[in-house]
Each structure stands twice: as structure tokens, then as C-alpha cells.
Motif scaffolding. Sequence first.
Motif, PDB file in Angstrom:
ATOM      1  N   GLU A 161      66.597 -15.564 -62.718  1.00 55.94           N
ATOM      2  CA  GLU A 161      66.228 -14.370 -63.511  1.00 55.94           C
ATOM      3  C   GLU A 161      67.298 -13.280 -63.428  1.00 55.94           C
ATOM      4  N   ASN A 162      68.046 -13.272 -62.316  1.00 59.89           N
ATOM      5  CA  ASN A 162      68.994 -12.175 -62.075  1.00 59.89           C
ATOM      6  C   ASN A 162      70.457 -12.591 -62.158  1.00 59.89           C
ATOM      7  N   ALA A 163      70.705 -13.858 -62.447  1.00 57.05           N
ATOM      8  CA  ALA A 163      72.071 -14.366 -62.306  1.00 57.05           C
ATOM      9  C   ALA A 163      73.040 -13.793 -63.328  1.00 57.05           C
ATOM     10  N   GLY A 164      72.623 -13.631 -64.564  1.00 54.41           N
ATOM     11  CA  GLY A 164      73.527 -13.154 -65.612  1.00 54.41           C
ATOM     12  C   GLY A 164      74.769 -14.032 -65.679  1.00 54.41           C
ATOM     13  N   MET A 165      75.942 -13.410 -65.517  1.00 55.53           N
ATOM     14  CA  MET A 165      77.215 -14.131 -65.634  1.00 55.53           C
ATOM     15  C   MET A 165      77.407 -15.167 -64.530  1.00 55.53           C
ATOM     16  N   ALA A 166      76.628 -15.032 -63.446  1.00 51.79           N
ATOM     17  CA  ALA A 166      76.848 -15.944 -62.310  1.00 51.79           C
ATOM     18  C   ALA A 166      76.055 -17.245 -62.462  1.00 51.79           C
ATOM     19  N   ALA A 167      75.419 -17.461 -63.641  1.00 46.59           N
ATOM     20  CA  ALA A 167      74.526 -18.611 -63.803  1.00 46.59           C
ATOM     21  C   ALA A 167      75.214 -19.945 -63.501  1.00 46.59           C
ATOM     22  N   ASP A 168      76.450 -20.120 -63.948  1.00 46.47           N
ATOM     23  CA  ASP A 168      77.140 -21.401 -63.726  1.00 46.47           C
ATOM     24  C   ASP A 168      77.391 -21.627 -62.248  1.00 46.47           C
ATOM     25  N   PHE A 169      77.773 -20.543 -61.589  1.00 47.07           N
ATOM     26  CA  PHE A 169      78.055 -20.625 -60.152  1.00 47.07           C
ATOM     27  C   PHE A 169      76.787 -21.045 -59.401  1.00 47.07           C
ATOM     28  N   LEU A 170      75.630 -20.526 -59.870  1.00 52.09           N
ATOM     29  CA  LEU A 170      74.382 -20.822 -59.167  1.00 52.09           C
ATOM     30  C   LEU A 170      74.017 -22.297 -59.245  1.00 52.09           C
ATOM     31  N   GLU A 171      74.454 -22.955 -60.332  1.00 50.16           N
ATOM     32  CA  GLU A 171      74.222 -24.391 -60.445  1.00 50.16           C
ATOM     33  C   GLU A 171      74.784 -25.098 -59.207  1.00 50.16           C
ATOM     34  N   LEU A 172      75.863 -24.533 -58.659  1.00 52.16           N
ATOM     35  CA  LEU A 172      76.535 -25.154 -57.518  1.00 52.16           C
ATOM     36  C   LEU A 172      75.913 -24.729 -56.193  1.00 52.16           C
ATOM     37  N   SER A 173      75.091 -23.677 -56.214  1.00 47.69           N
ATOM     38  CA  SER A 173      74.544 -23.209 -54.943  1.00 47.69           C
ATOM     39  C   SER A 173      73.013 -23.191 -54.981  1.00 47.69           C
ATOM     40  N   LYS A 174      72.449 -24.371 -55.068  1.00 47.21           N
ATOM     41  CA  LYS A 174      70.990 -24.501 -55.066  1.00 47.21           C
ATOM     42  C   LYS A 174      70.496 -24.431 -53.630  1.00 47.21           C
ATOM     43  N   PRO A 175      69.327 -23.803 -53.409  1.00 48.01           N
ATOM     44  CA  PRO A 175      68.802 -23.770 -52.040  1.00 48.01           C
ATOM     45  C   PRO A 175      68.528 -25.185 -51.527  1.00 48.01           C
ATOM     46  N   GLN A 176      68.914 -25.425 -50.294  1.00 51.03           N
ATOM     47  CA  GLN A 176      68.677 -26.734 -49.681  1.00 51.03           C
ATOM     48  C   GLN A 176      67.819 -26.558 -48.434  1.00 51.03           C
ATOM     49  N   ILE A 177      67.307 -27.675 -47.919  1.00 48.36           N
ATOM     50  CA  ILE A 177      66.411 -27.616 -46.754  1.00 48.36           C
ATOM     51  C   ILE A 177      67.030 -28.415 -45.614  1.00 48.36           C
ATOM     52  N   LYS A 178      67.009 -27.832 -44.436  1.00 53.73           N
ATOM     53  CA  LYS A 178      67.371 -28.599 -43.236  1.00 53.73           C
ATOM     54  C   LYS A 178      66.044 -28.853 -42.517  1.00 53.73           C
ATOM     55  N   TRP A 179      65.670 -30.117 -42.432  1.00 51.25           N
ATOM     56  CA  TRP A 179      64.370 -30.493 -41.880  1.00 51.25           C
ATOM     57  C   TRP A 179      64.163 -29.873 -40.503  1.00 51.25           C
ATOM     58  N   LEU A 219      53.074 -35.803 -53.135  1.00 54.79           N
ATOM     59  CA  LEU A 219      53.477 -35.217 -54.420  1.00 54.79           C
ATOM     60  C   LEU A 219      54.638 -34.225 -54.289  1.00 54.79           C
ATOM     61  N   LEU A 220      55.067 -33.951 -53.047  1.00 56.73           N
ATOM     62  CA  LEU A 220      56.173 -32.999 -52.854  1.00 56.73           C
ATOM     63  C   LEU A 220      57.398 -33.667 -52.215  1.00 56.73           C
ATOM     64  N   MET A 221      57.182 -34.913 -51.782  1.00 57.31           N
ATOM     65  CA  MET A 221      58.201 -35.628 -51.001  1.00 57.31           C
ATOM     66  C   MET A 221      59.528 -35.770 -51.752  1.00 57.31           C
ATOM     67  N   ASP A 222      59.464 -36.139 -53.029  1.00 59.99           N
ATOM     68  CA  ASP A 222      60.713 -36.352 -53.791  1.00 59.99           C
ATOM     69  C   ASP A 222      61.470 -35.041 -53.932  1.00 59.99           C
ATOM     70  N   GLU A 223      60.718 -33.972 -54.200  1.00 63.04           N
ATOM     71  CA  GLU A 223      61.359 -32.658 -54.334  1.00 63.04           C
ATOM     72  C   GLU A 223      62.008 -32.257 -53.007  1.00 63.04           C
ATOM     73  N   TYR A 224      61.263 -32.413 -51.919  1.00 67.20           N
ATOM     74  CA  TYR A 224      61.777 -32.039 -50.590  1.00 67.20           C
ATOM     75  C   TYR A 224      63.035 -32.867 -50.277  1.00 67.20           C
ATOM     76  N   ASN A 225      62.939 -34.177 -50.500  1.00 68.29           N
ATOM     77  CA  ASN A 225      64.083 -35.041 -50.181  1.00 68.29           C
ATOM     78  C   ASN A 225      65.290 -34.736 -51.066  1.00 68.29           C
ATOM     79  N   GLY A 226      65.023 -34.290 -52.295  1.00 68.08           N
ATOM     80  CA  GLY A 226      66.112 -33.920 -53.208  1.00 68.08           C
ATOM     81  C   GLY A 226      66.878 -32.700 -52.711  1.00 68.08           C
ATOM     82  N   ARG A 227      66.247 -31.925 -51.860  1.00 65.86           N
ATOM     83  CA  ARG A 227      66.900 -30.711 -51.355  1.00 65.86           C
ATOM     84  C   ARG A 227      67.369 -30.874 -49.905  1.00 65.86           C
ATOM     85  N   LEU A 228      67.113 -32.026 -49.336  1.00 64.21           N
ATOM     86  CA  LEU A 228      67.395 -32.223 -47.909  1.00 64.21           C
ATOM     87  C   LEU A 228      68.901 -32.308 -47.665  1.00 64.21           C
TER      88      LEU A 228
END
Length: 269
Positions: free
Chosen positions: A97-115, A205-214
Amino acid sequence: MQTKWAGKNLHYYECIESTNTTLAGLAMQGACHGTLVVADRQTAGRGRRGRSWESPAGKNVYFSLLLRPAFTPDKASMLTLVMACAVTRGIEQVLGENAGMAADFLELSKPQIKWPNDILLNQKKICGILTELHISPGNADEYSVIVGVGINVKAQEFPEDIAGKAGSIEELTGVSLSRKRLTQSIMSAFETCYELFEADGDLSLLMDEYNGRLINKDSQVKVLDPKGEFTGVARGINAAGELLVELPDGSVTAVYAGEVSVRGTCGYV
Ligand code: BTN
């Protein structure tokens, strides 16, 4: 809050010891499922394994959410992972919602999870989750769960011992966020994720999403088990939220979060 129950009963404090502690007191007085305690500053913020959580004023998000689940207490530890999914969804939404010009950069910096409970951006820890179970004395069936979340939002100095691994959202992305909007967005996401969890009573139902960010998925990890350290390749979580680690002989062991933590073989991740 744009939710049905999560965060609808909201208690805000400028300065308290710990949102988890304050909420535990409110829970004892009968506070309802979904009660949220938010603070601008904590004087005794708590992390996992007895560590403290740096909680300066005006910079970060500190909140605790009260749950009074219908399922049995043995499933409560999975709520940390449910919250991890909600936090990553919320951060991603509000950054977008707030990225504006930084939208492309954000594609590269998605939040990830460390188990099981650290959220990272660009390899730096920006959020930790502390889940505490409170069982009523004399009635083990009556219990509540407090899920506490600390998110580093604005640029700040970190104590020396965590300076190398911690960061804040604004510092790492260059995007300024409203802490209020972030909390609101995480509450909405949590409500959705909690319903997915309740549907099966596990993380199916959340496992694939979680693993996608692991962050450690398919990498070598060192498992710090008090019964003995070992290394293997992290393959993702199962529906119970355990981390599946493939050992050098090809067998797979399921690691339960409790006392165990995981590191990359060369450092934090
Ligand atoms: C960790 O990574 O060790 C967990 C950190 C959890 C910190 C949050 S801040 C809000 C809530 N209140 C606390 O005292 N701790 C949690």
C-alpha cells in the motif's frame, strides 16, 4: 479494526512492562477471545528462552492477542506459526500500500520466516513472536493462549549482541509505514489464518504458504537440541508445525519447537 473479533476489544498503553504480562492479568479478569493489548513502549519486553526484547518508544509495534481456543492445549504451540503467516501477510499488504516507486524492489524483499517464529526481511530479523499458554489451576480444560508480537518498524540502534542480525522494516525497504495500519492489517490476516487453522485443527491449510516463506528450506541447518546438536537439510514443516530435517543417511526427523532452535550452518540463517 476491520475484523469480527481479533483486536475488537483493544487496550492501548503508552508504557507498560510487557504486553504479554498485562494481557495475562486481563485474561485472569475474564477478558474475551480476541482481546488485544498494544503498547508504544515496554520496559521489560520478553523474548523466547528468557531473553529480553528491546522496546523503545515511538518506533515499533508491540502487541499481544488473547485466544480462548476450543481445541485442546497440545495444539497451542501451532498458533505461533499461524501468527507468523498473519504477520508476513500483514507486512506484505501494508508495504504494498505504501511502496509507490519502490514496488519493484519490494518484489525482491518479501518477508520470510525462520522456523518457528522469526520474521525476516533481506536476511535480517524484523519480528519475533512469543506464545504463552495459561492453564487454569484446577481445570486443565480451561486455558488461554497469549500470542505476543514485536515488530521493528522504524530505523533504530540495536544492542551490540543482536546488531548483526536485527533490522527494521523502514531501514530495509526504504518504505515508511503506519504502525496502526500495520497492526490493523495483521489482525485481519490473523482472523483469516486462524479460521484456516480451526478448520482442520492443524496447519494443513497454511503449510504451503509457510513453507513458501521458509528461509532455510532445502538448506543445511544446525538443530540446537539440548539432547544433542545435529545437522541436516530443512525440508519444510508438516501439518503439526514440526520442522522436517533430512539427515545425512536420508532419513527424515520431525523437530518440535519447544526447546529446540535452528541455525544456518554458517550463522543465524
Ligand atoms: C523472540 O523472538 O524472542 C520473541 C519476541 C517477542 C516480543 C514481543 S513484544 C510484544 C510481546 N510482549 C512481550 O513482552 N514480548 C512480546
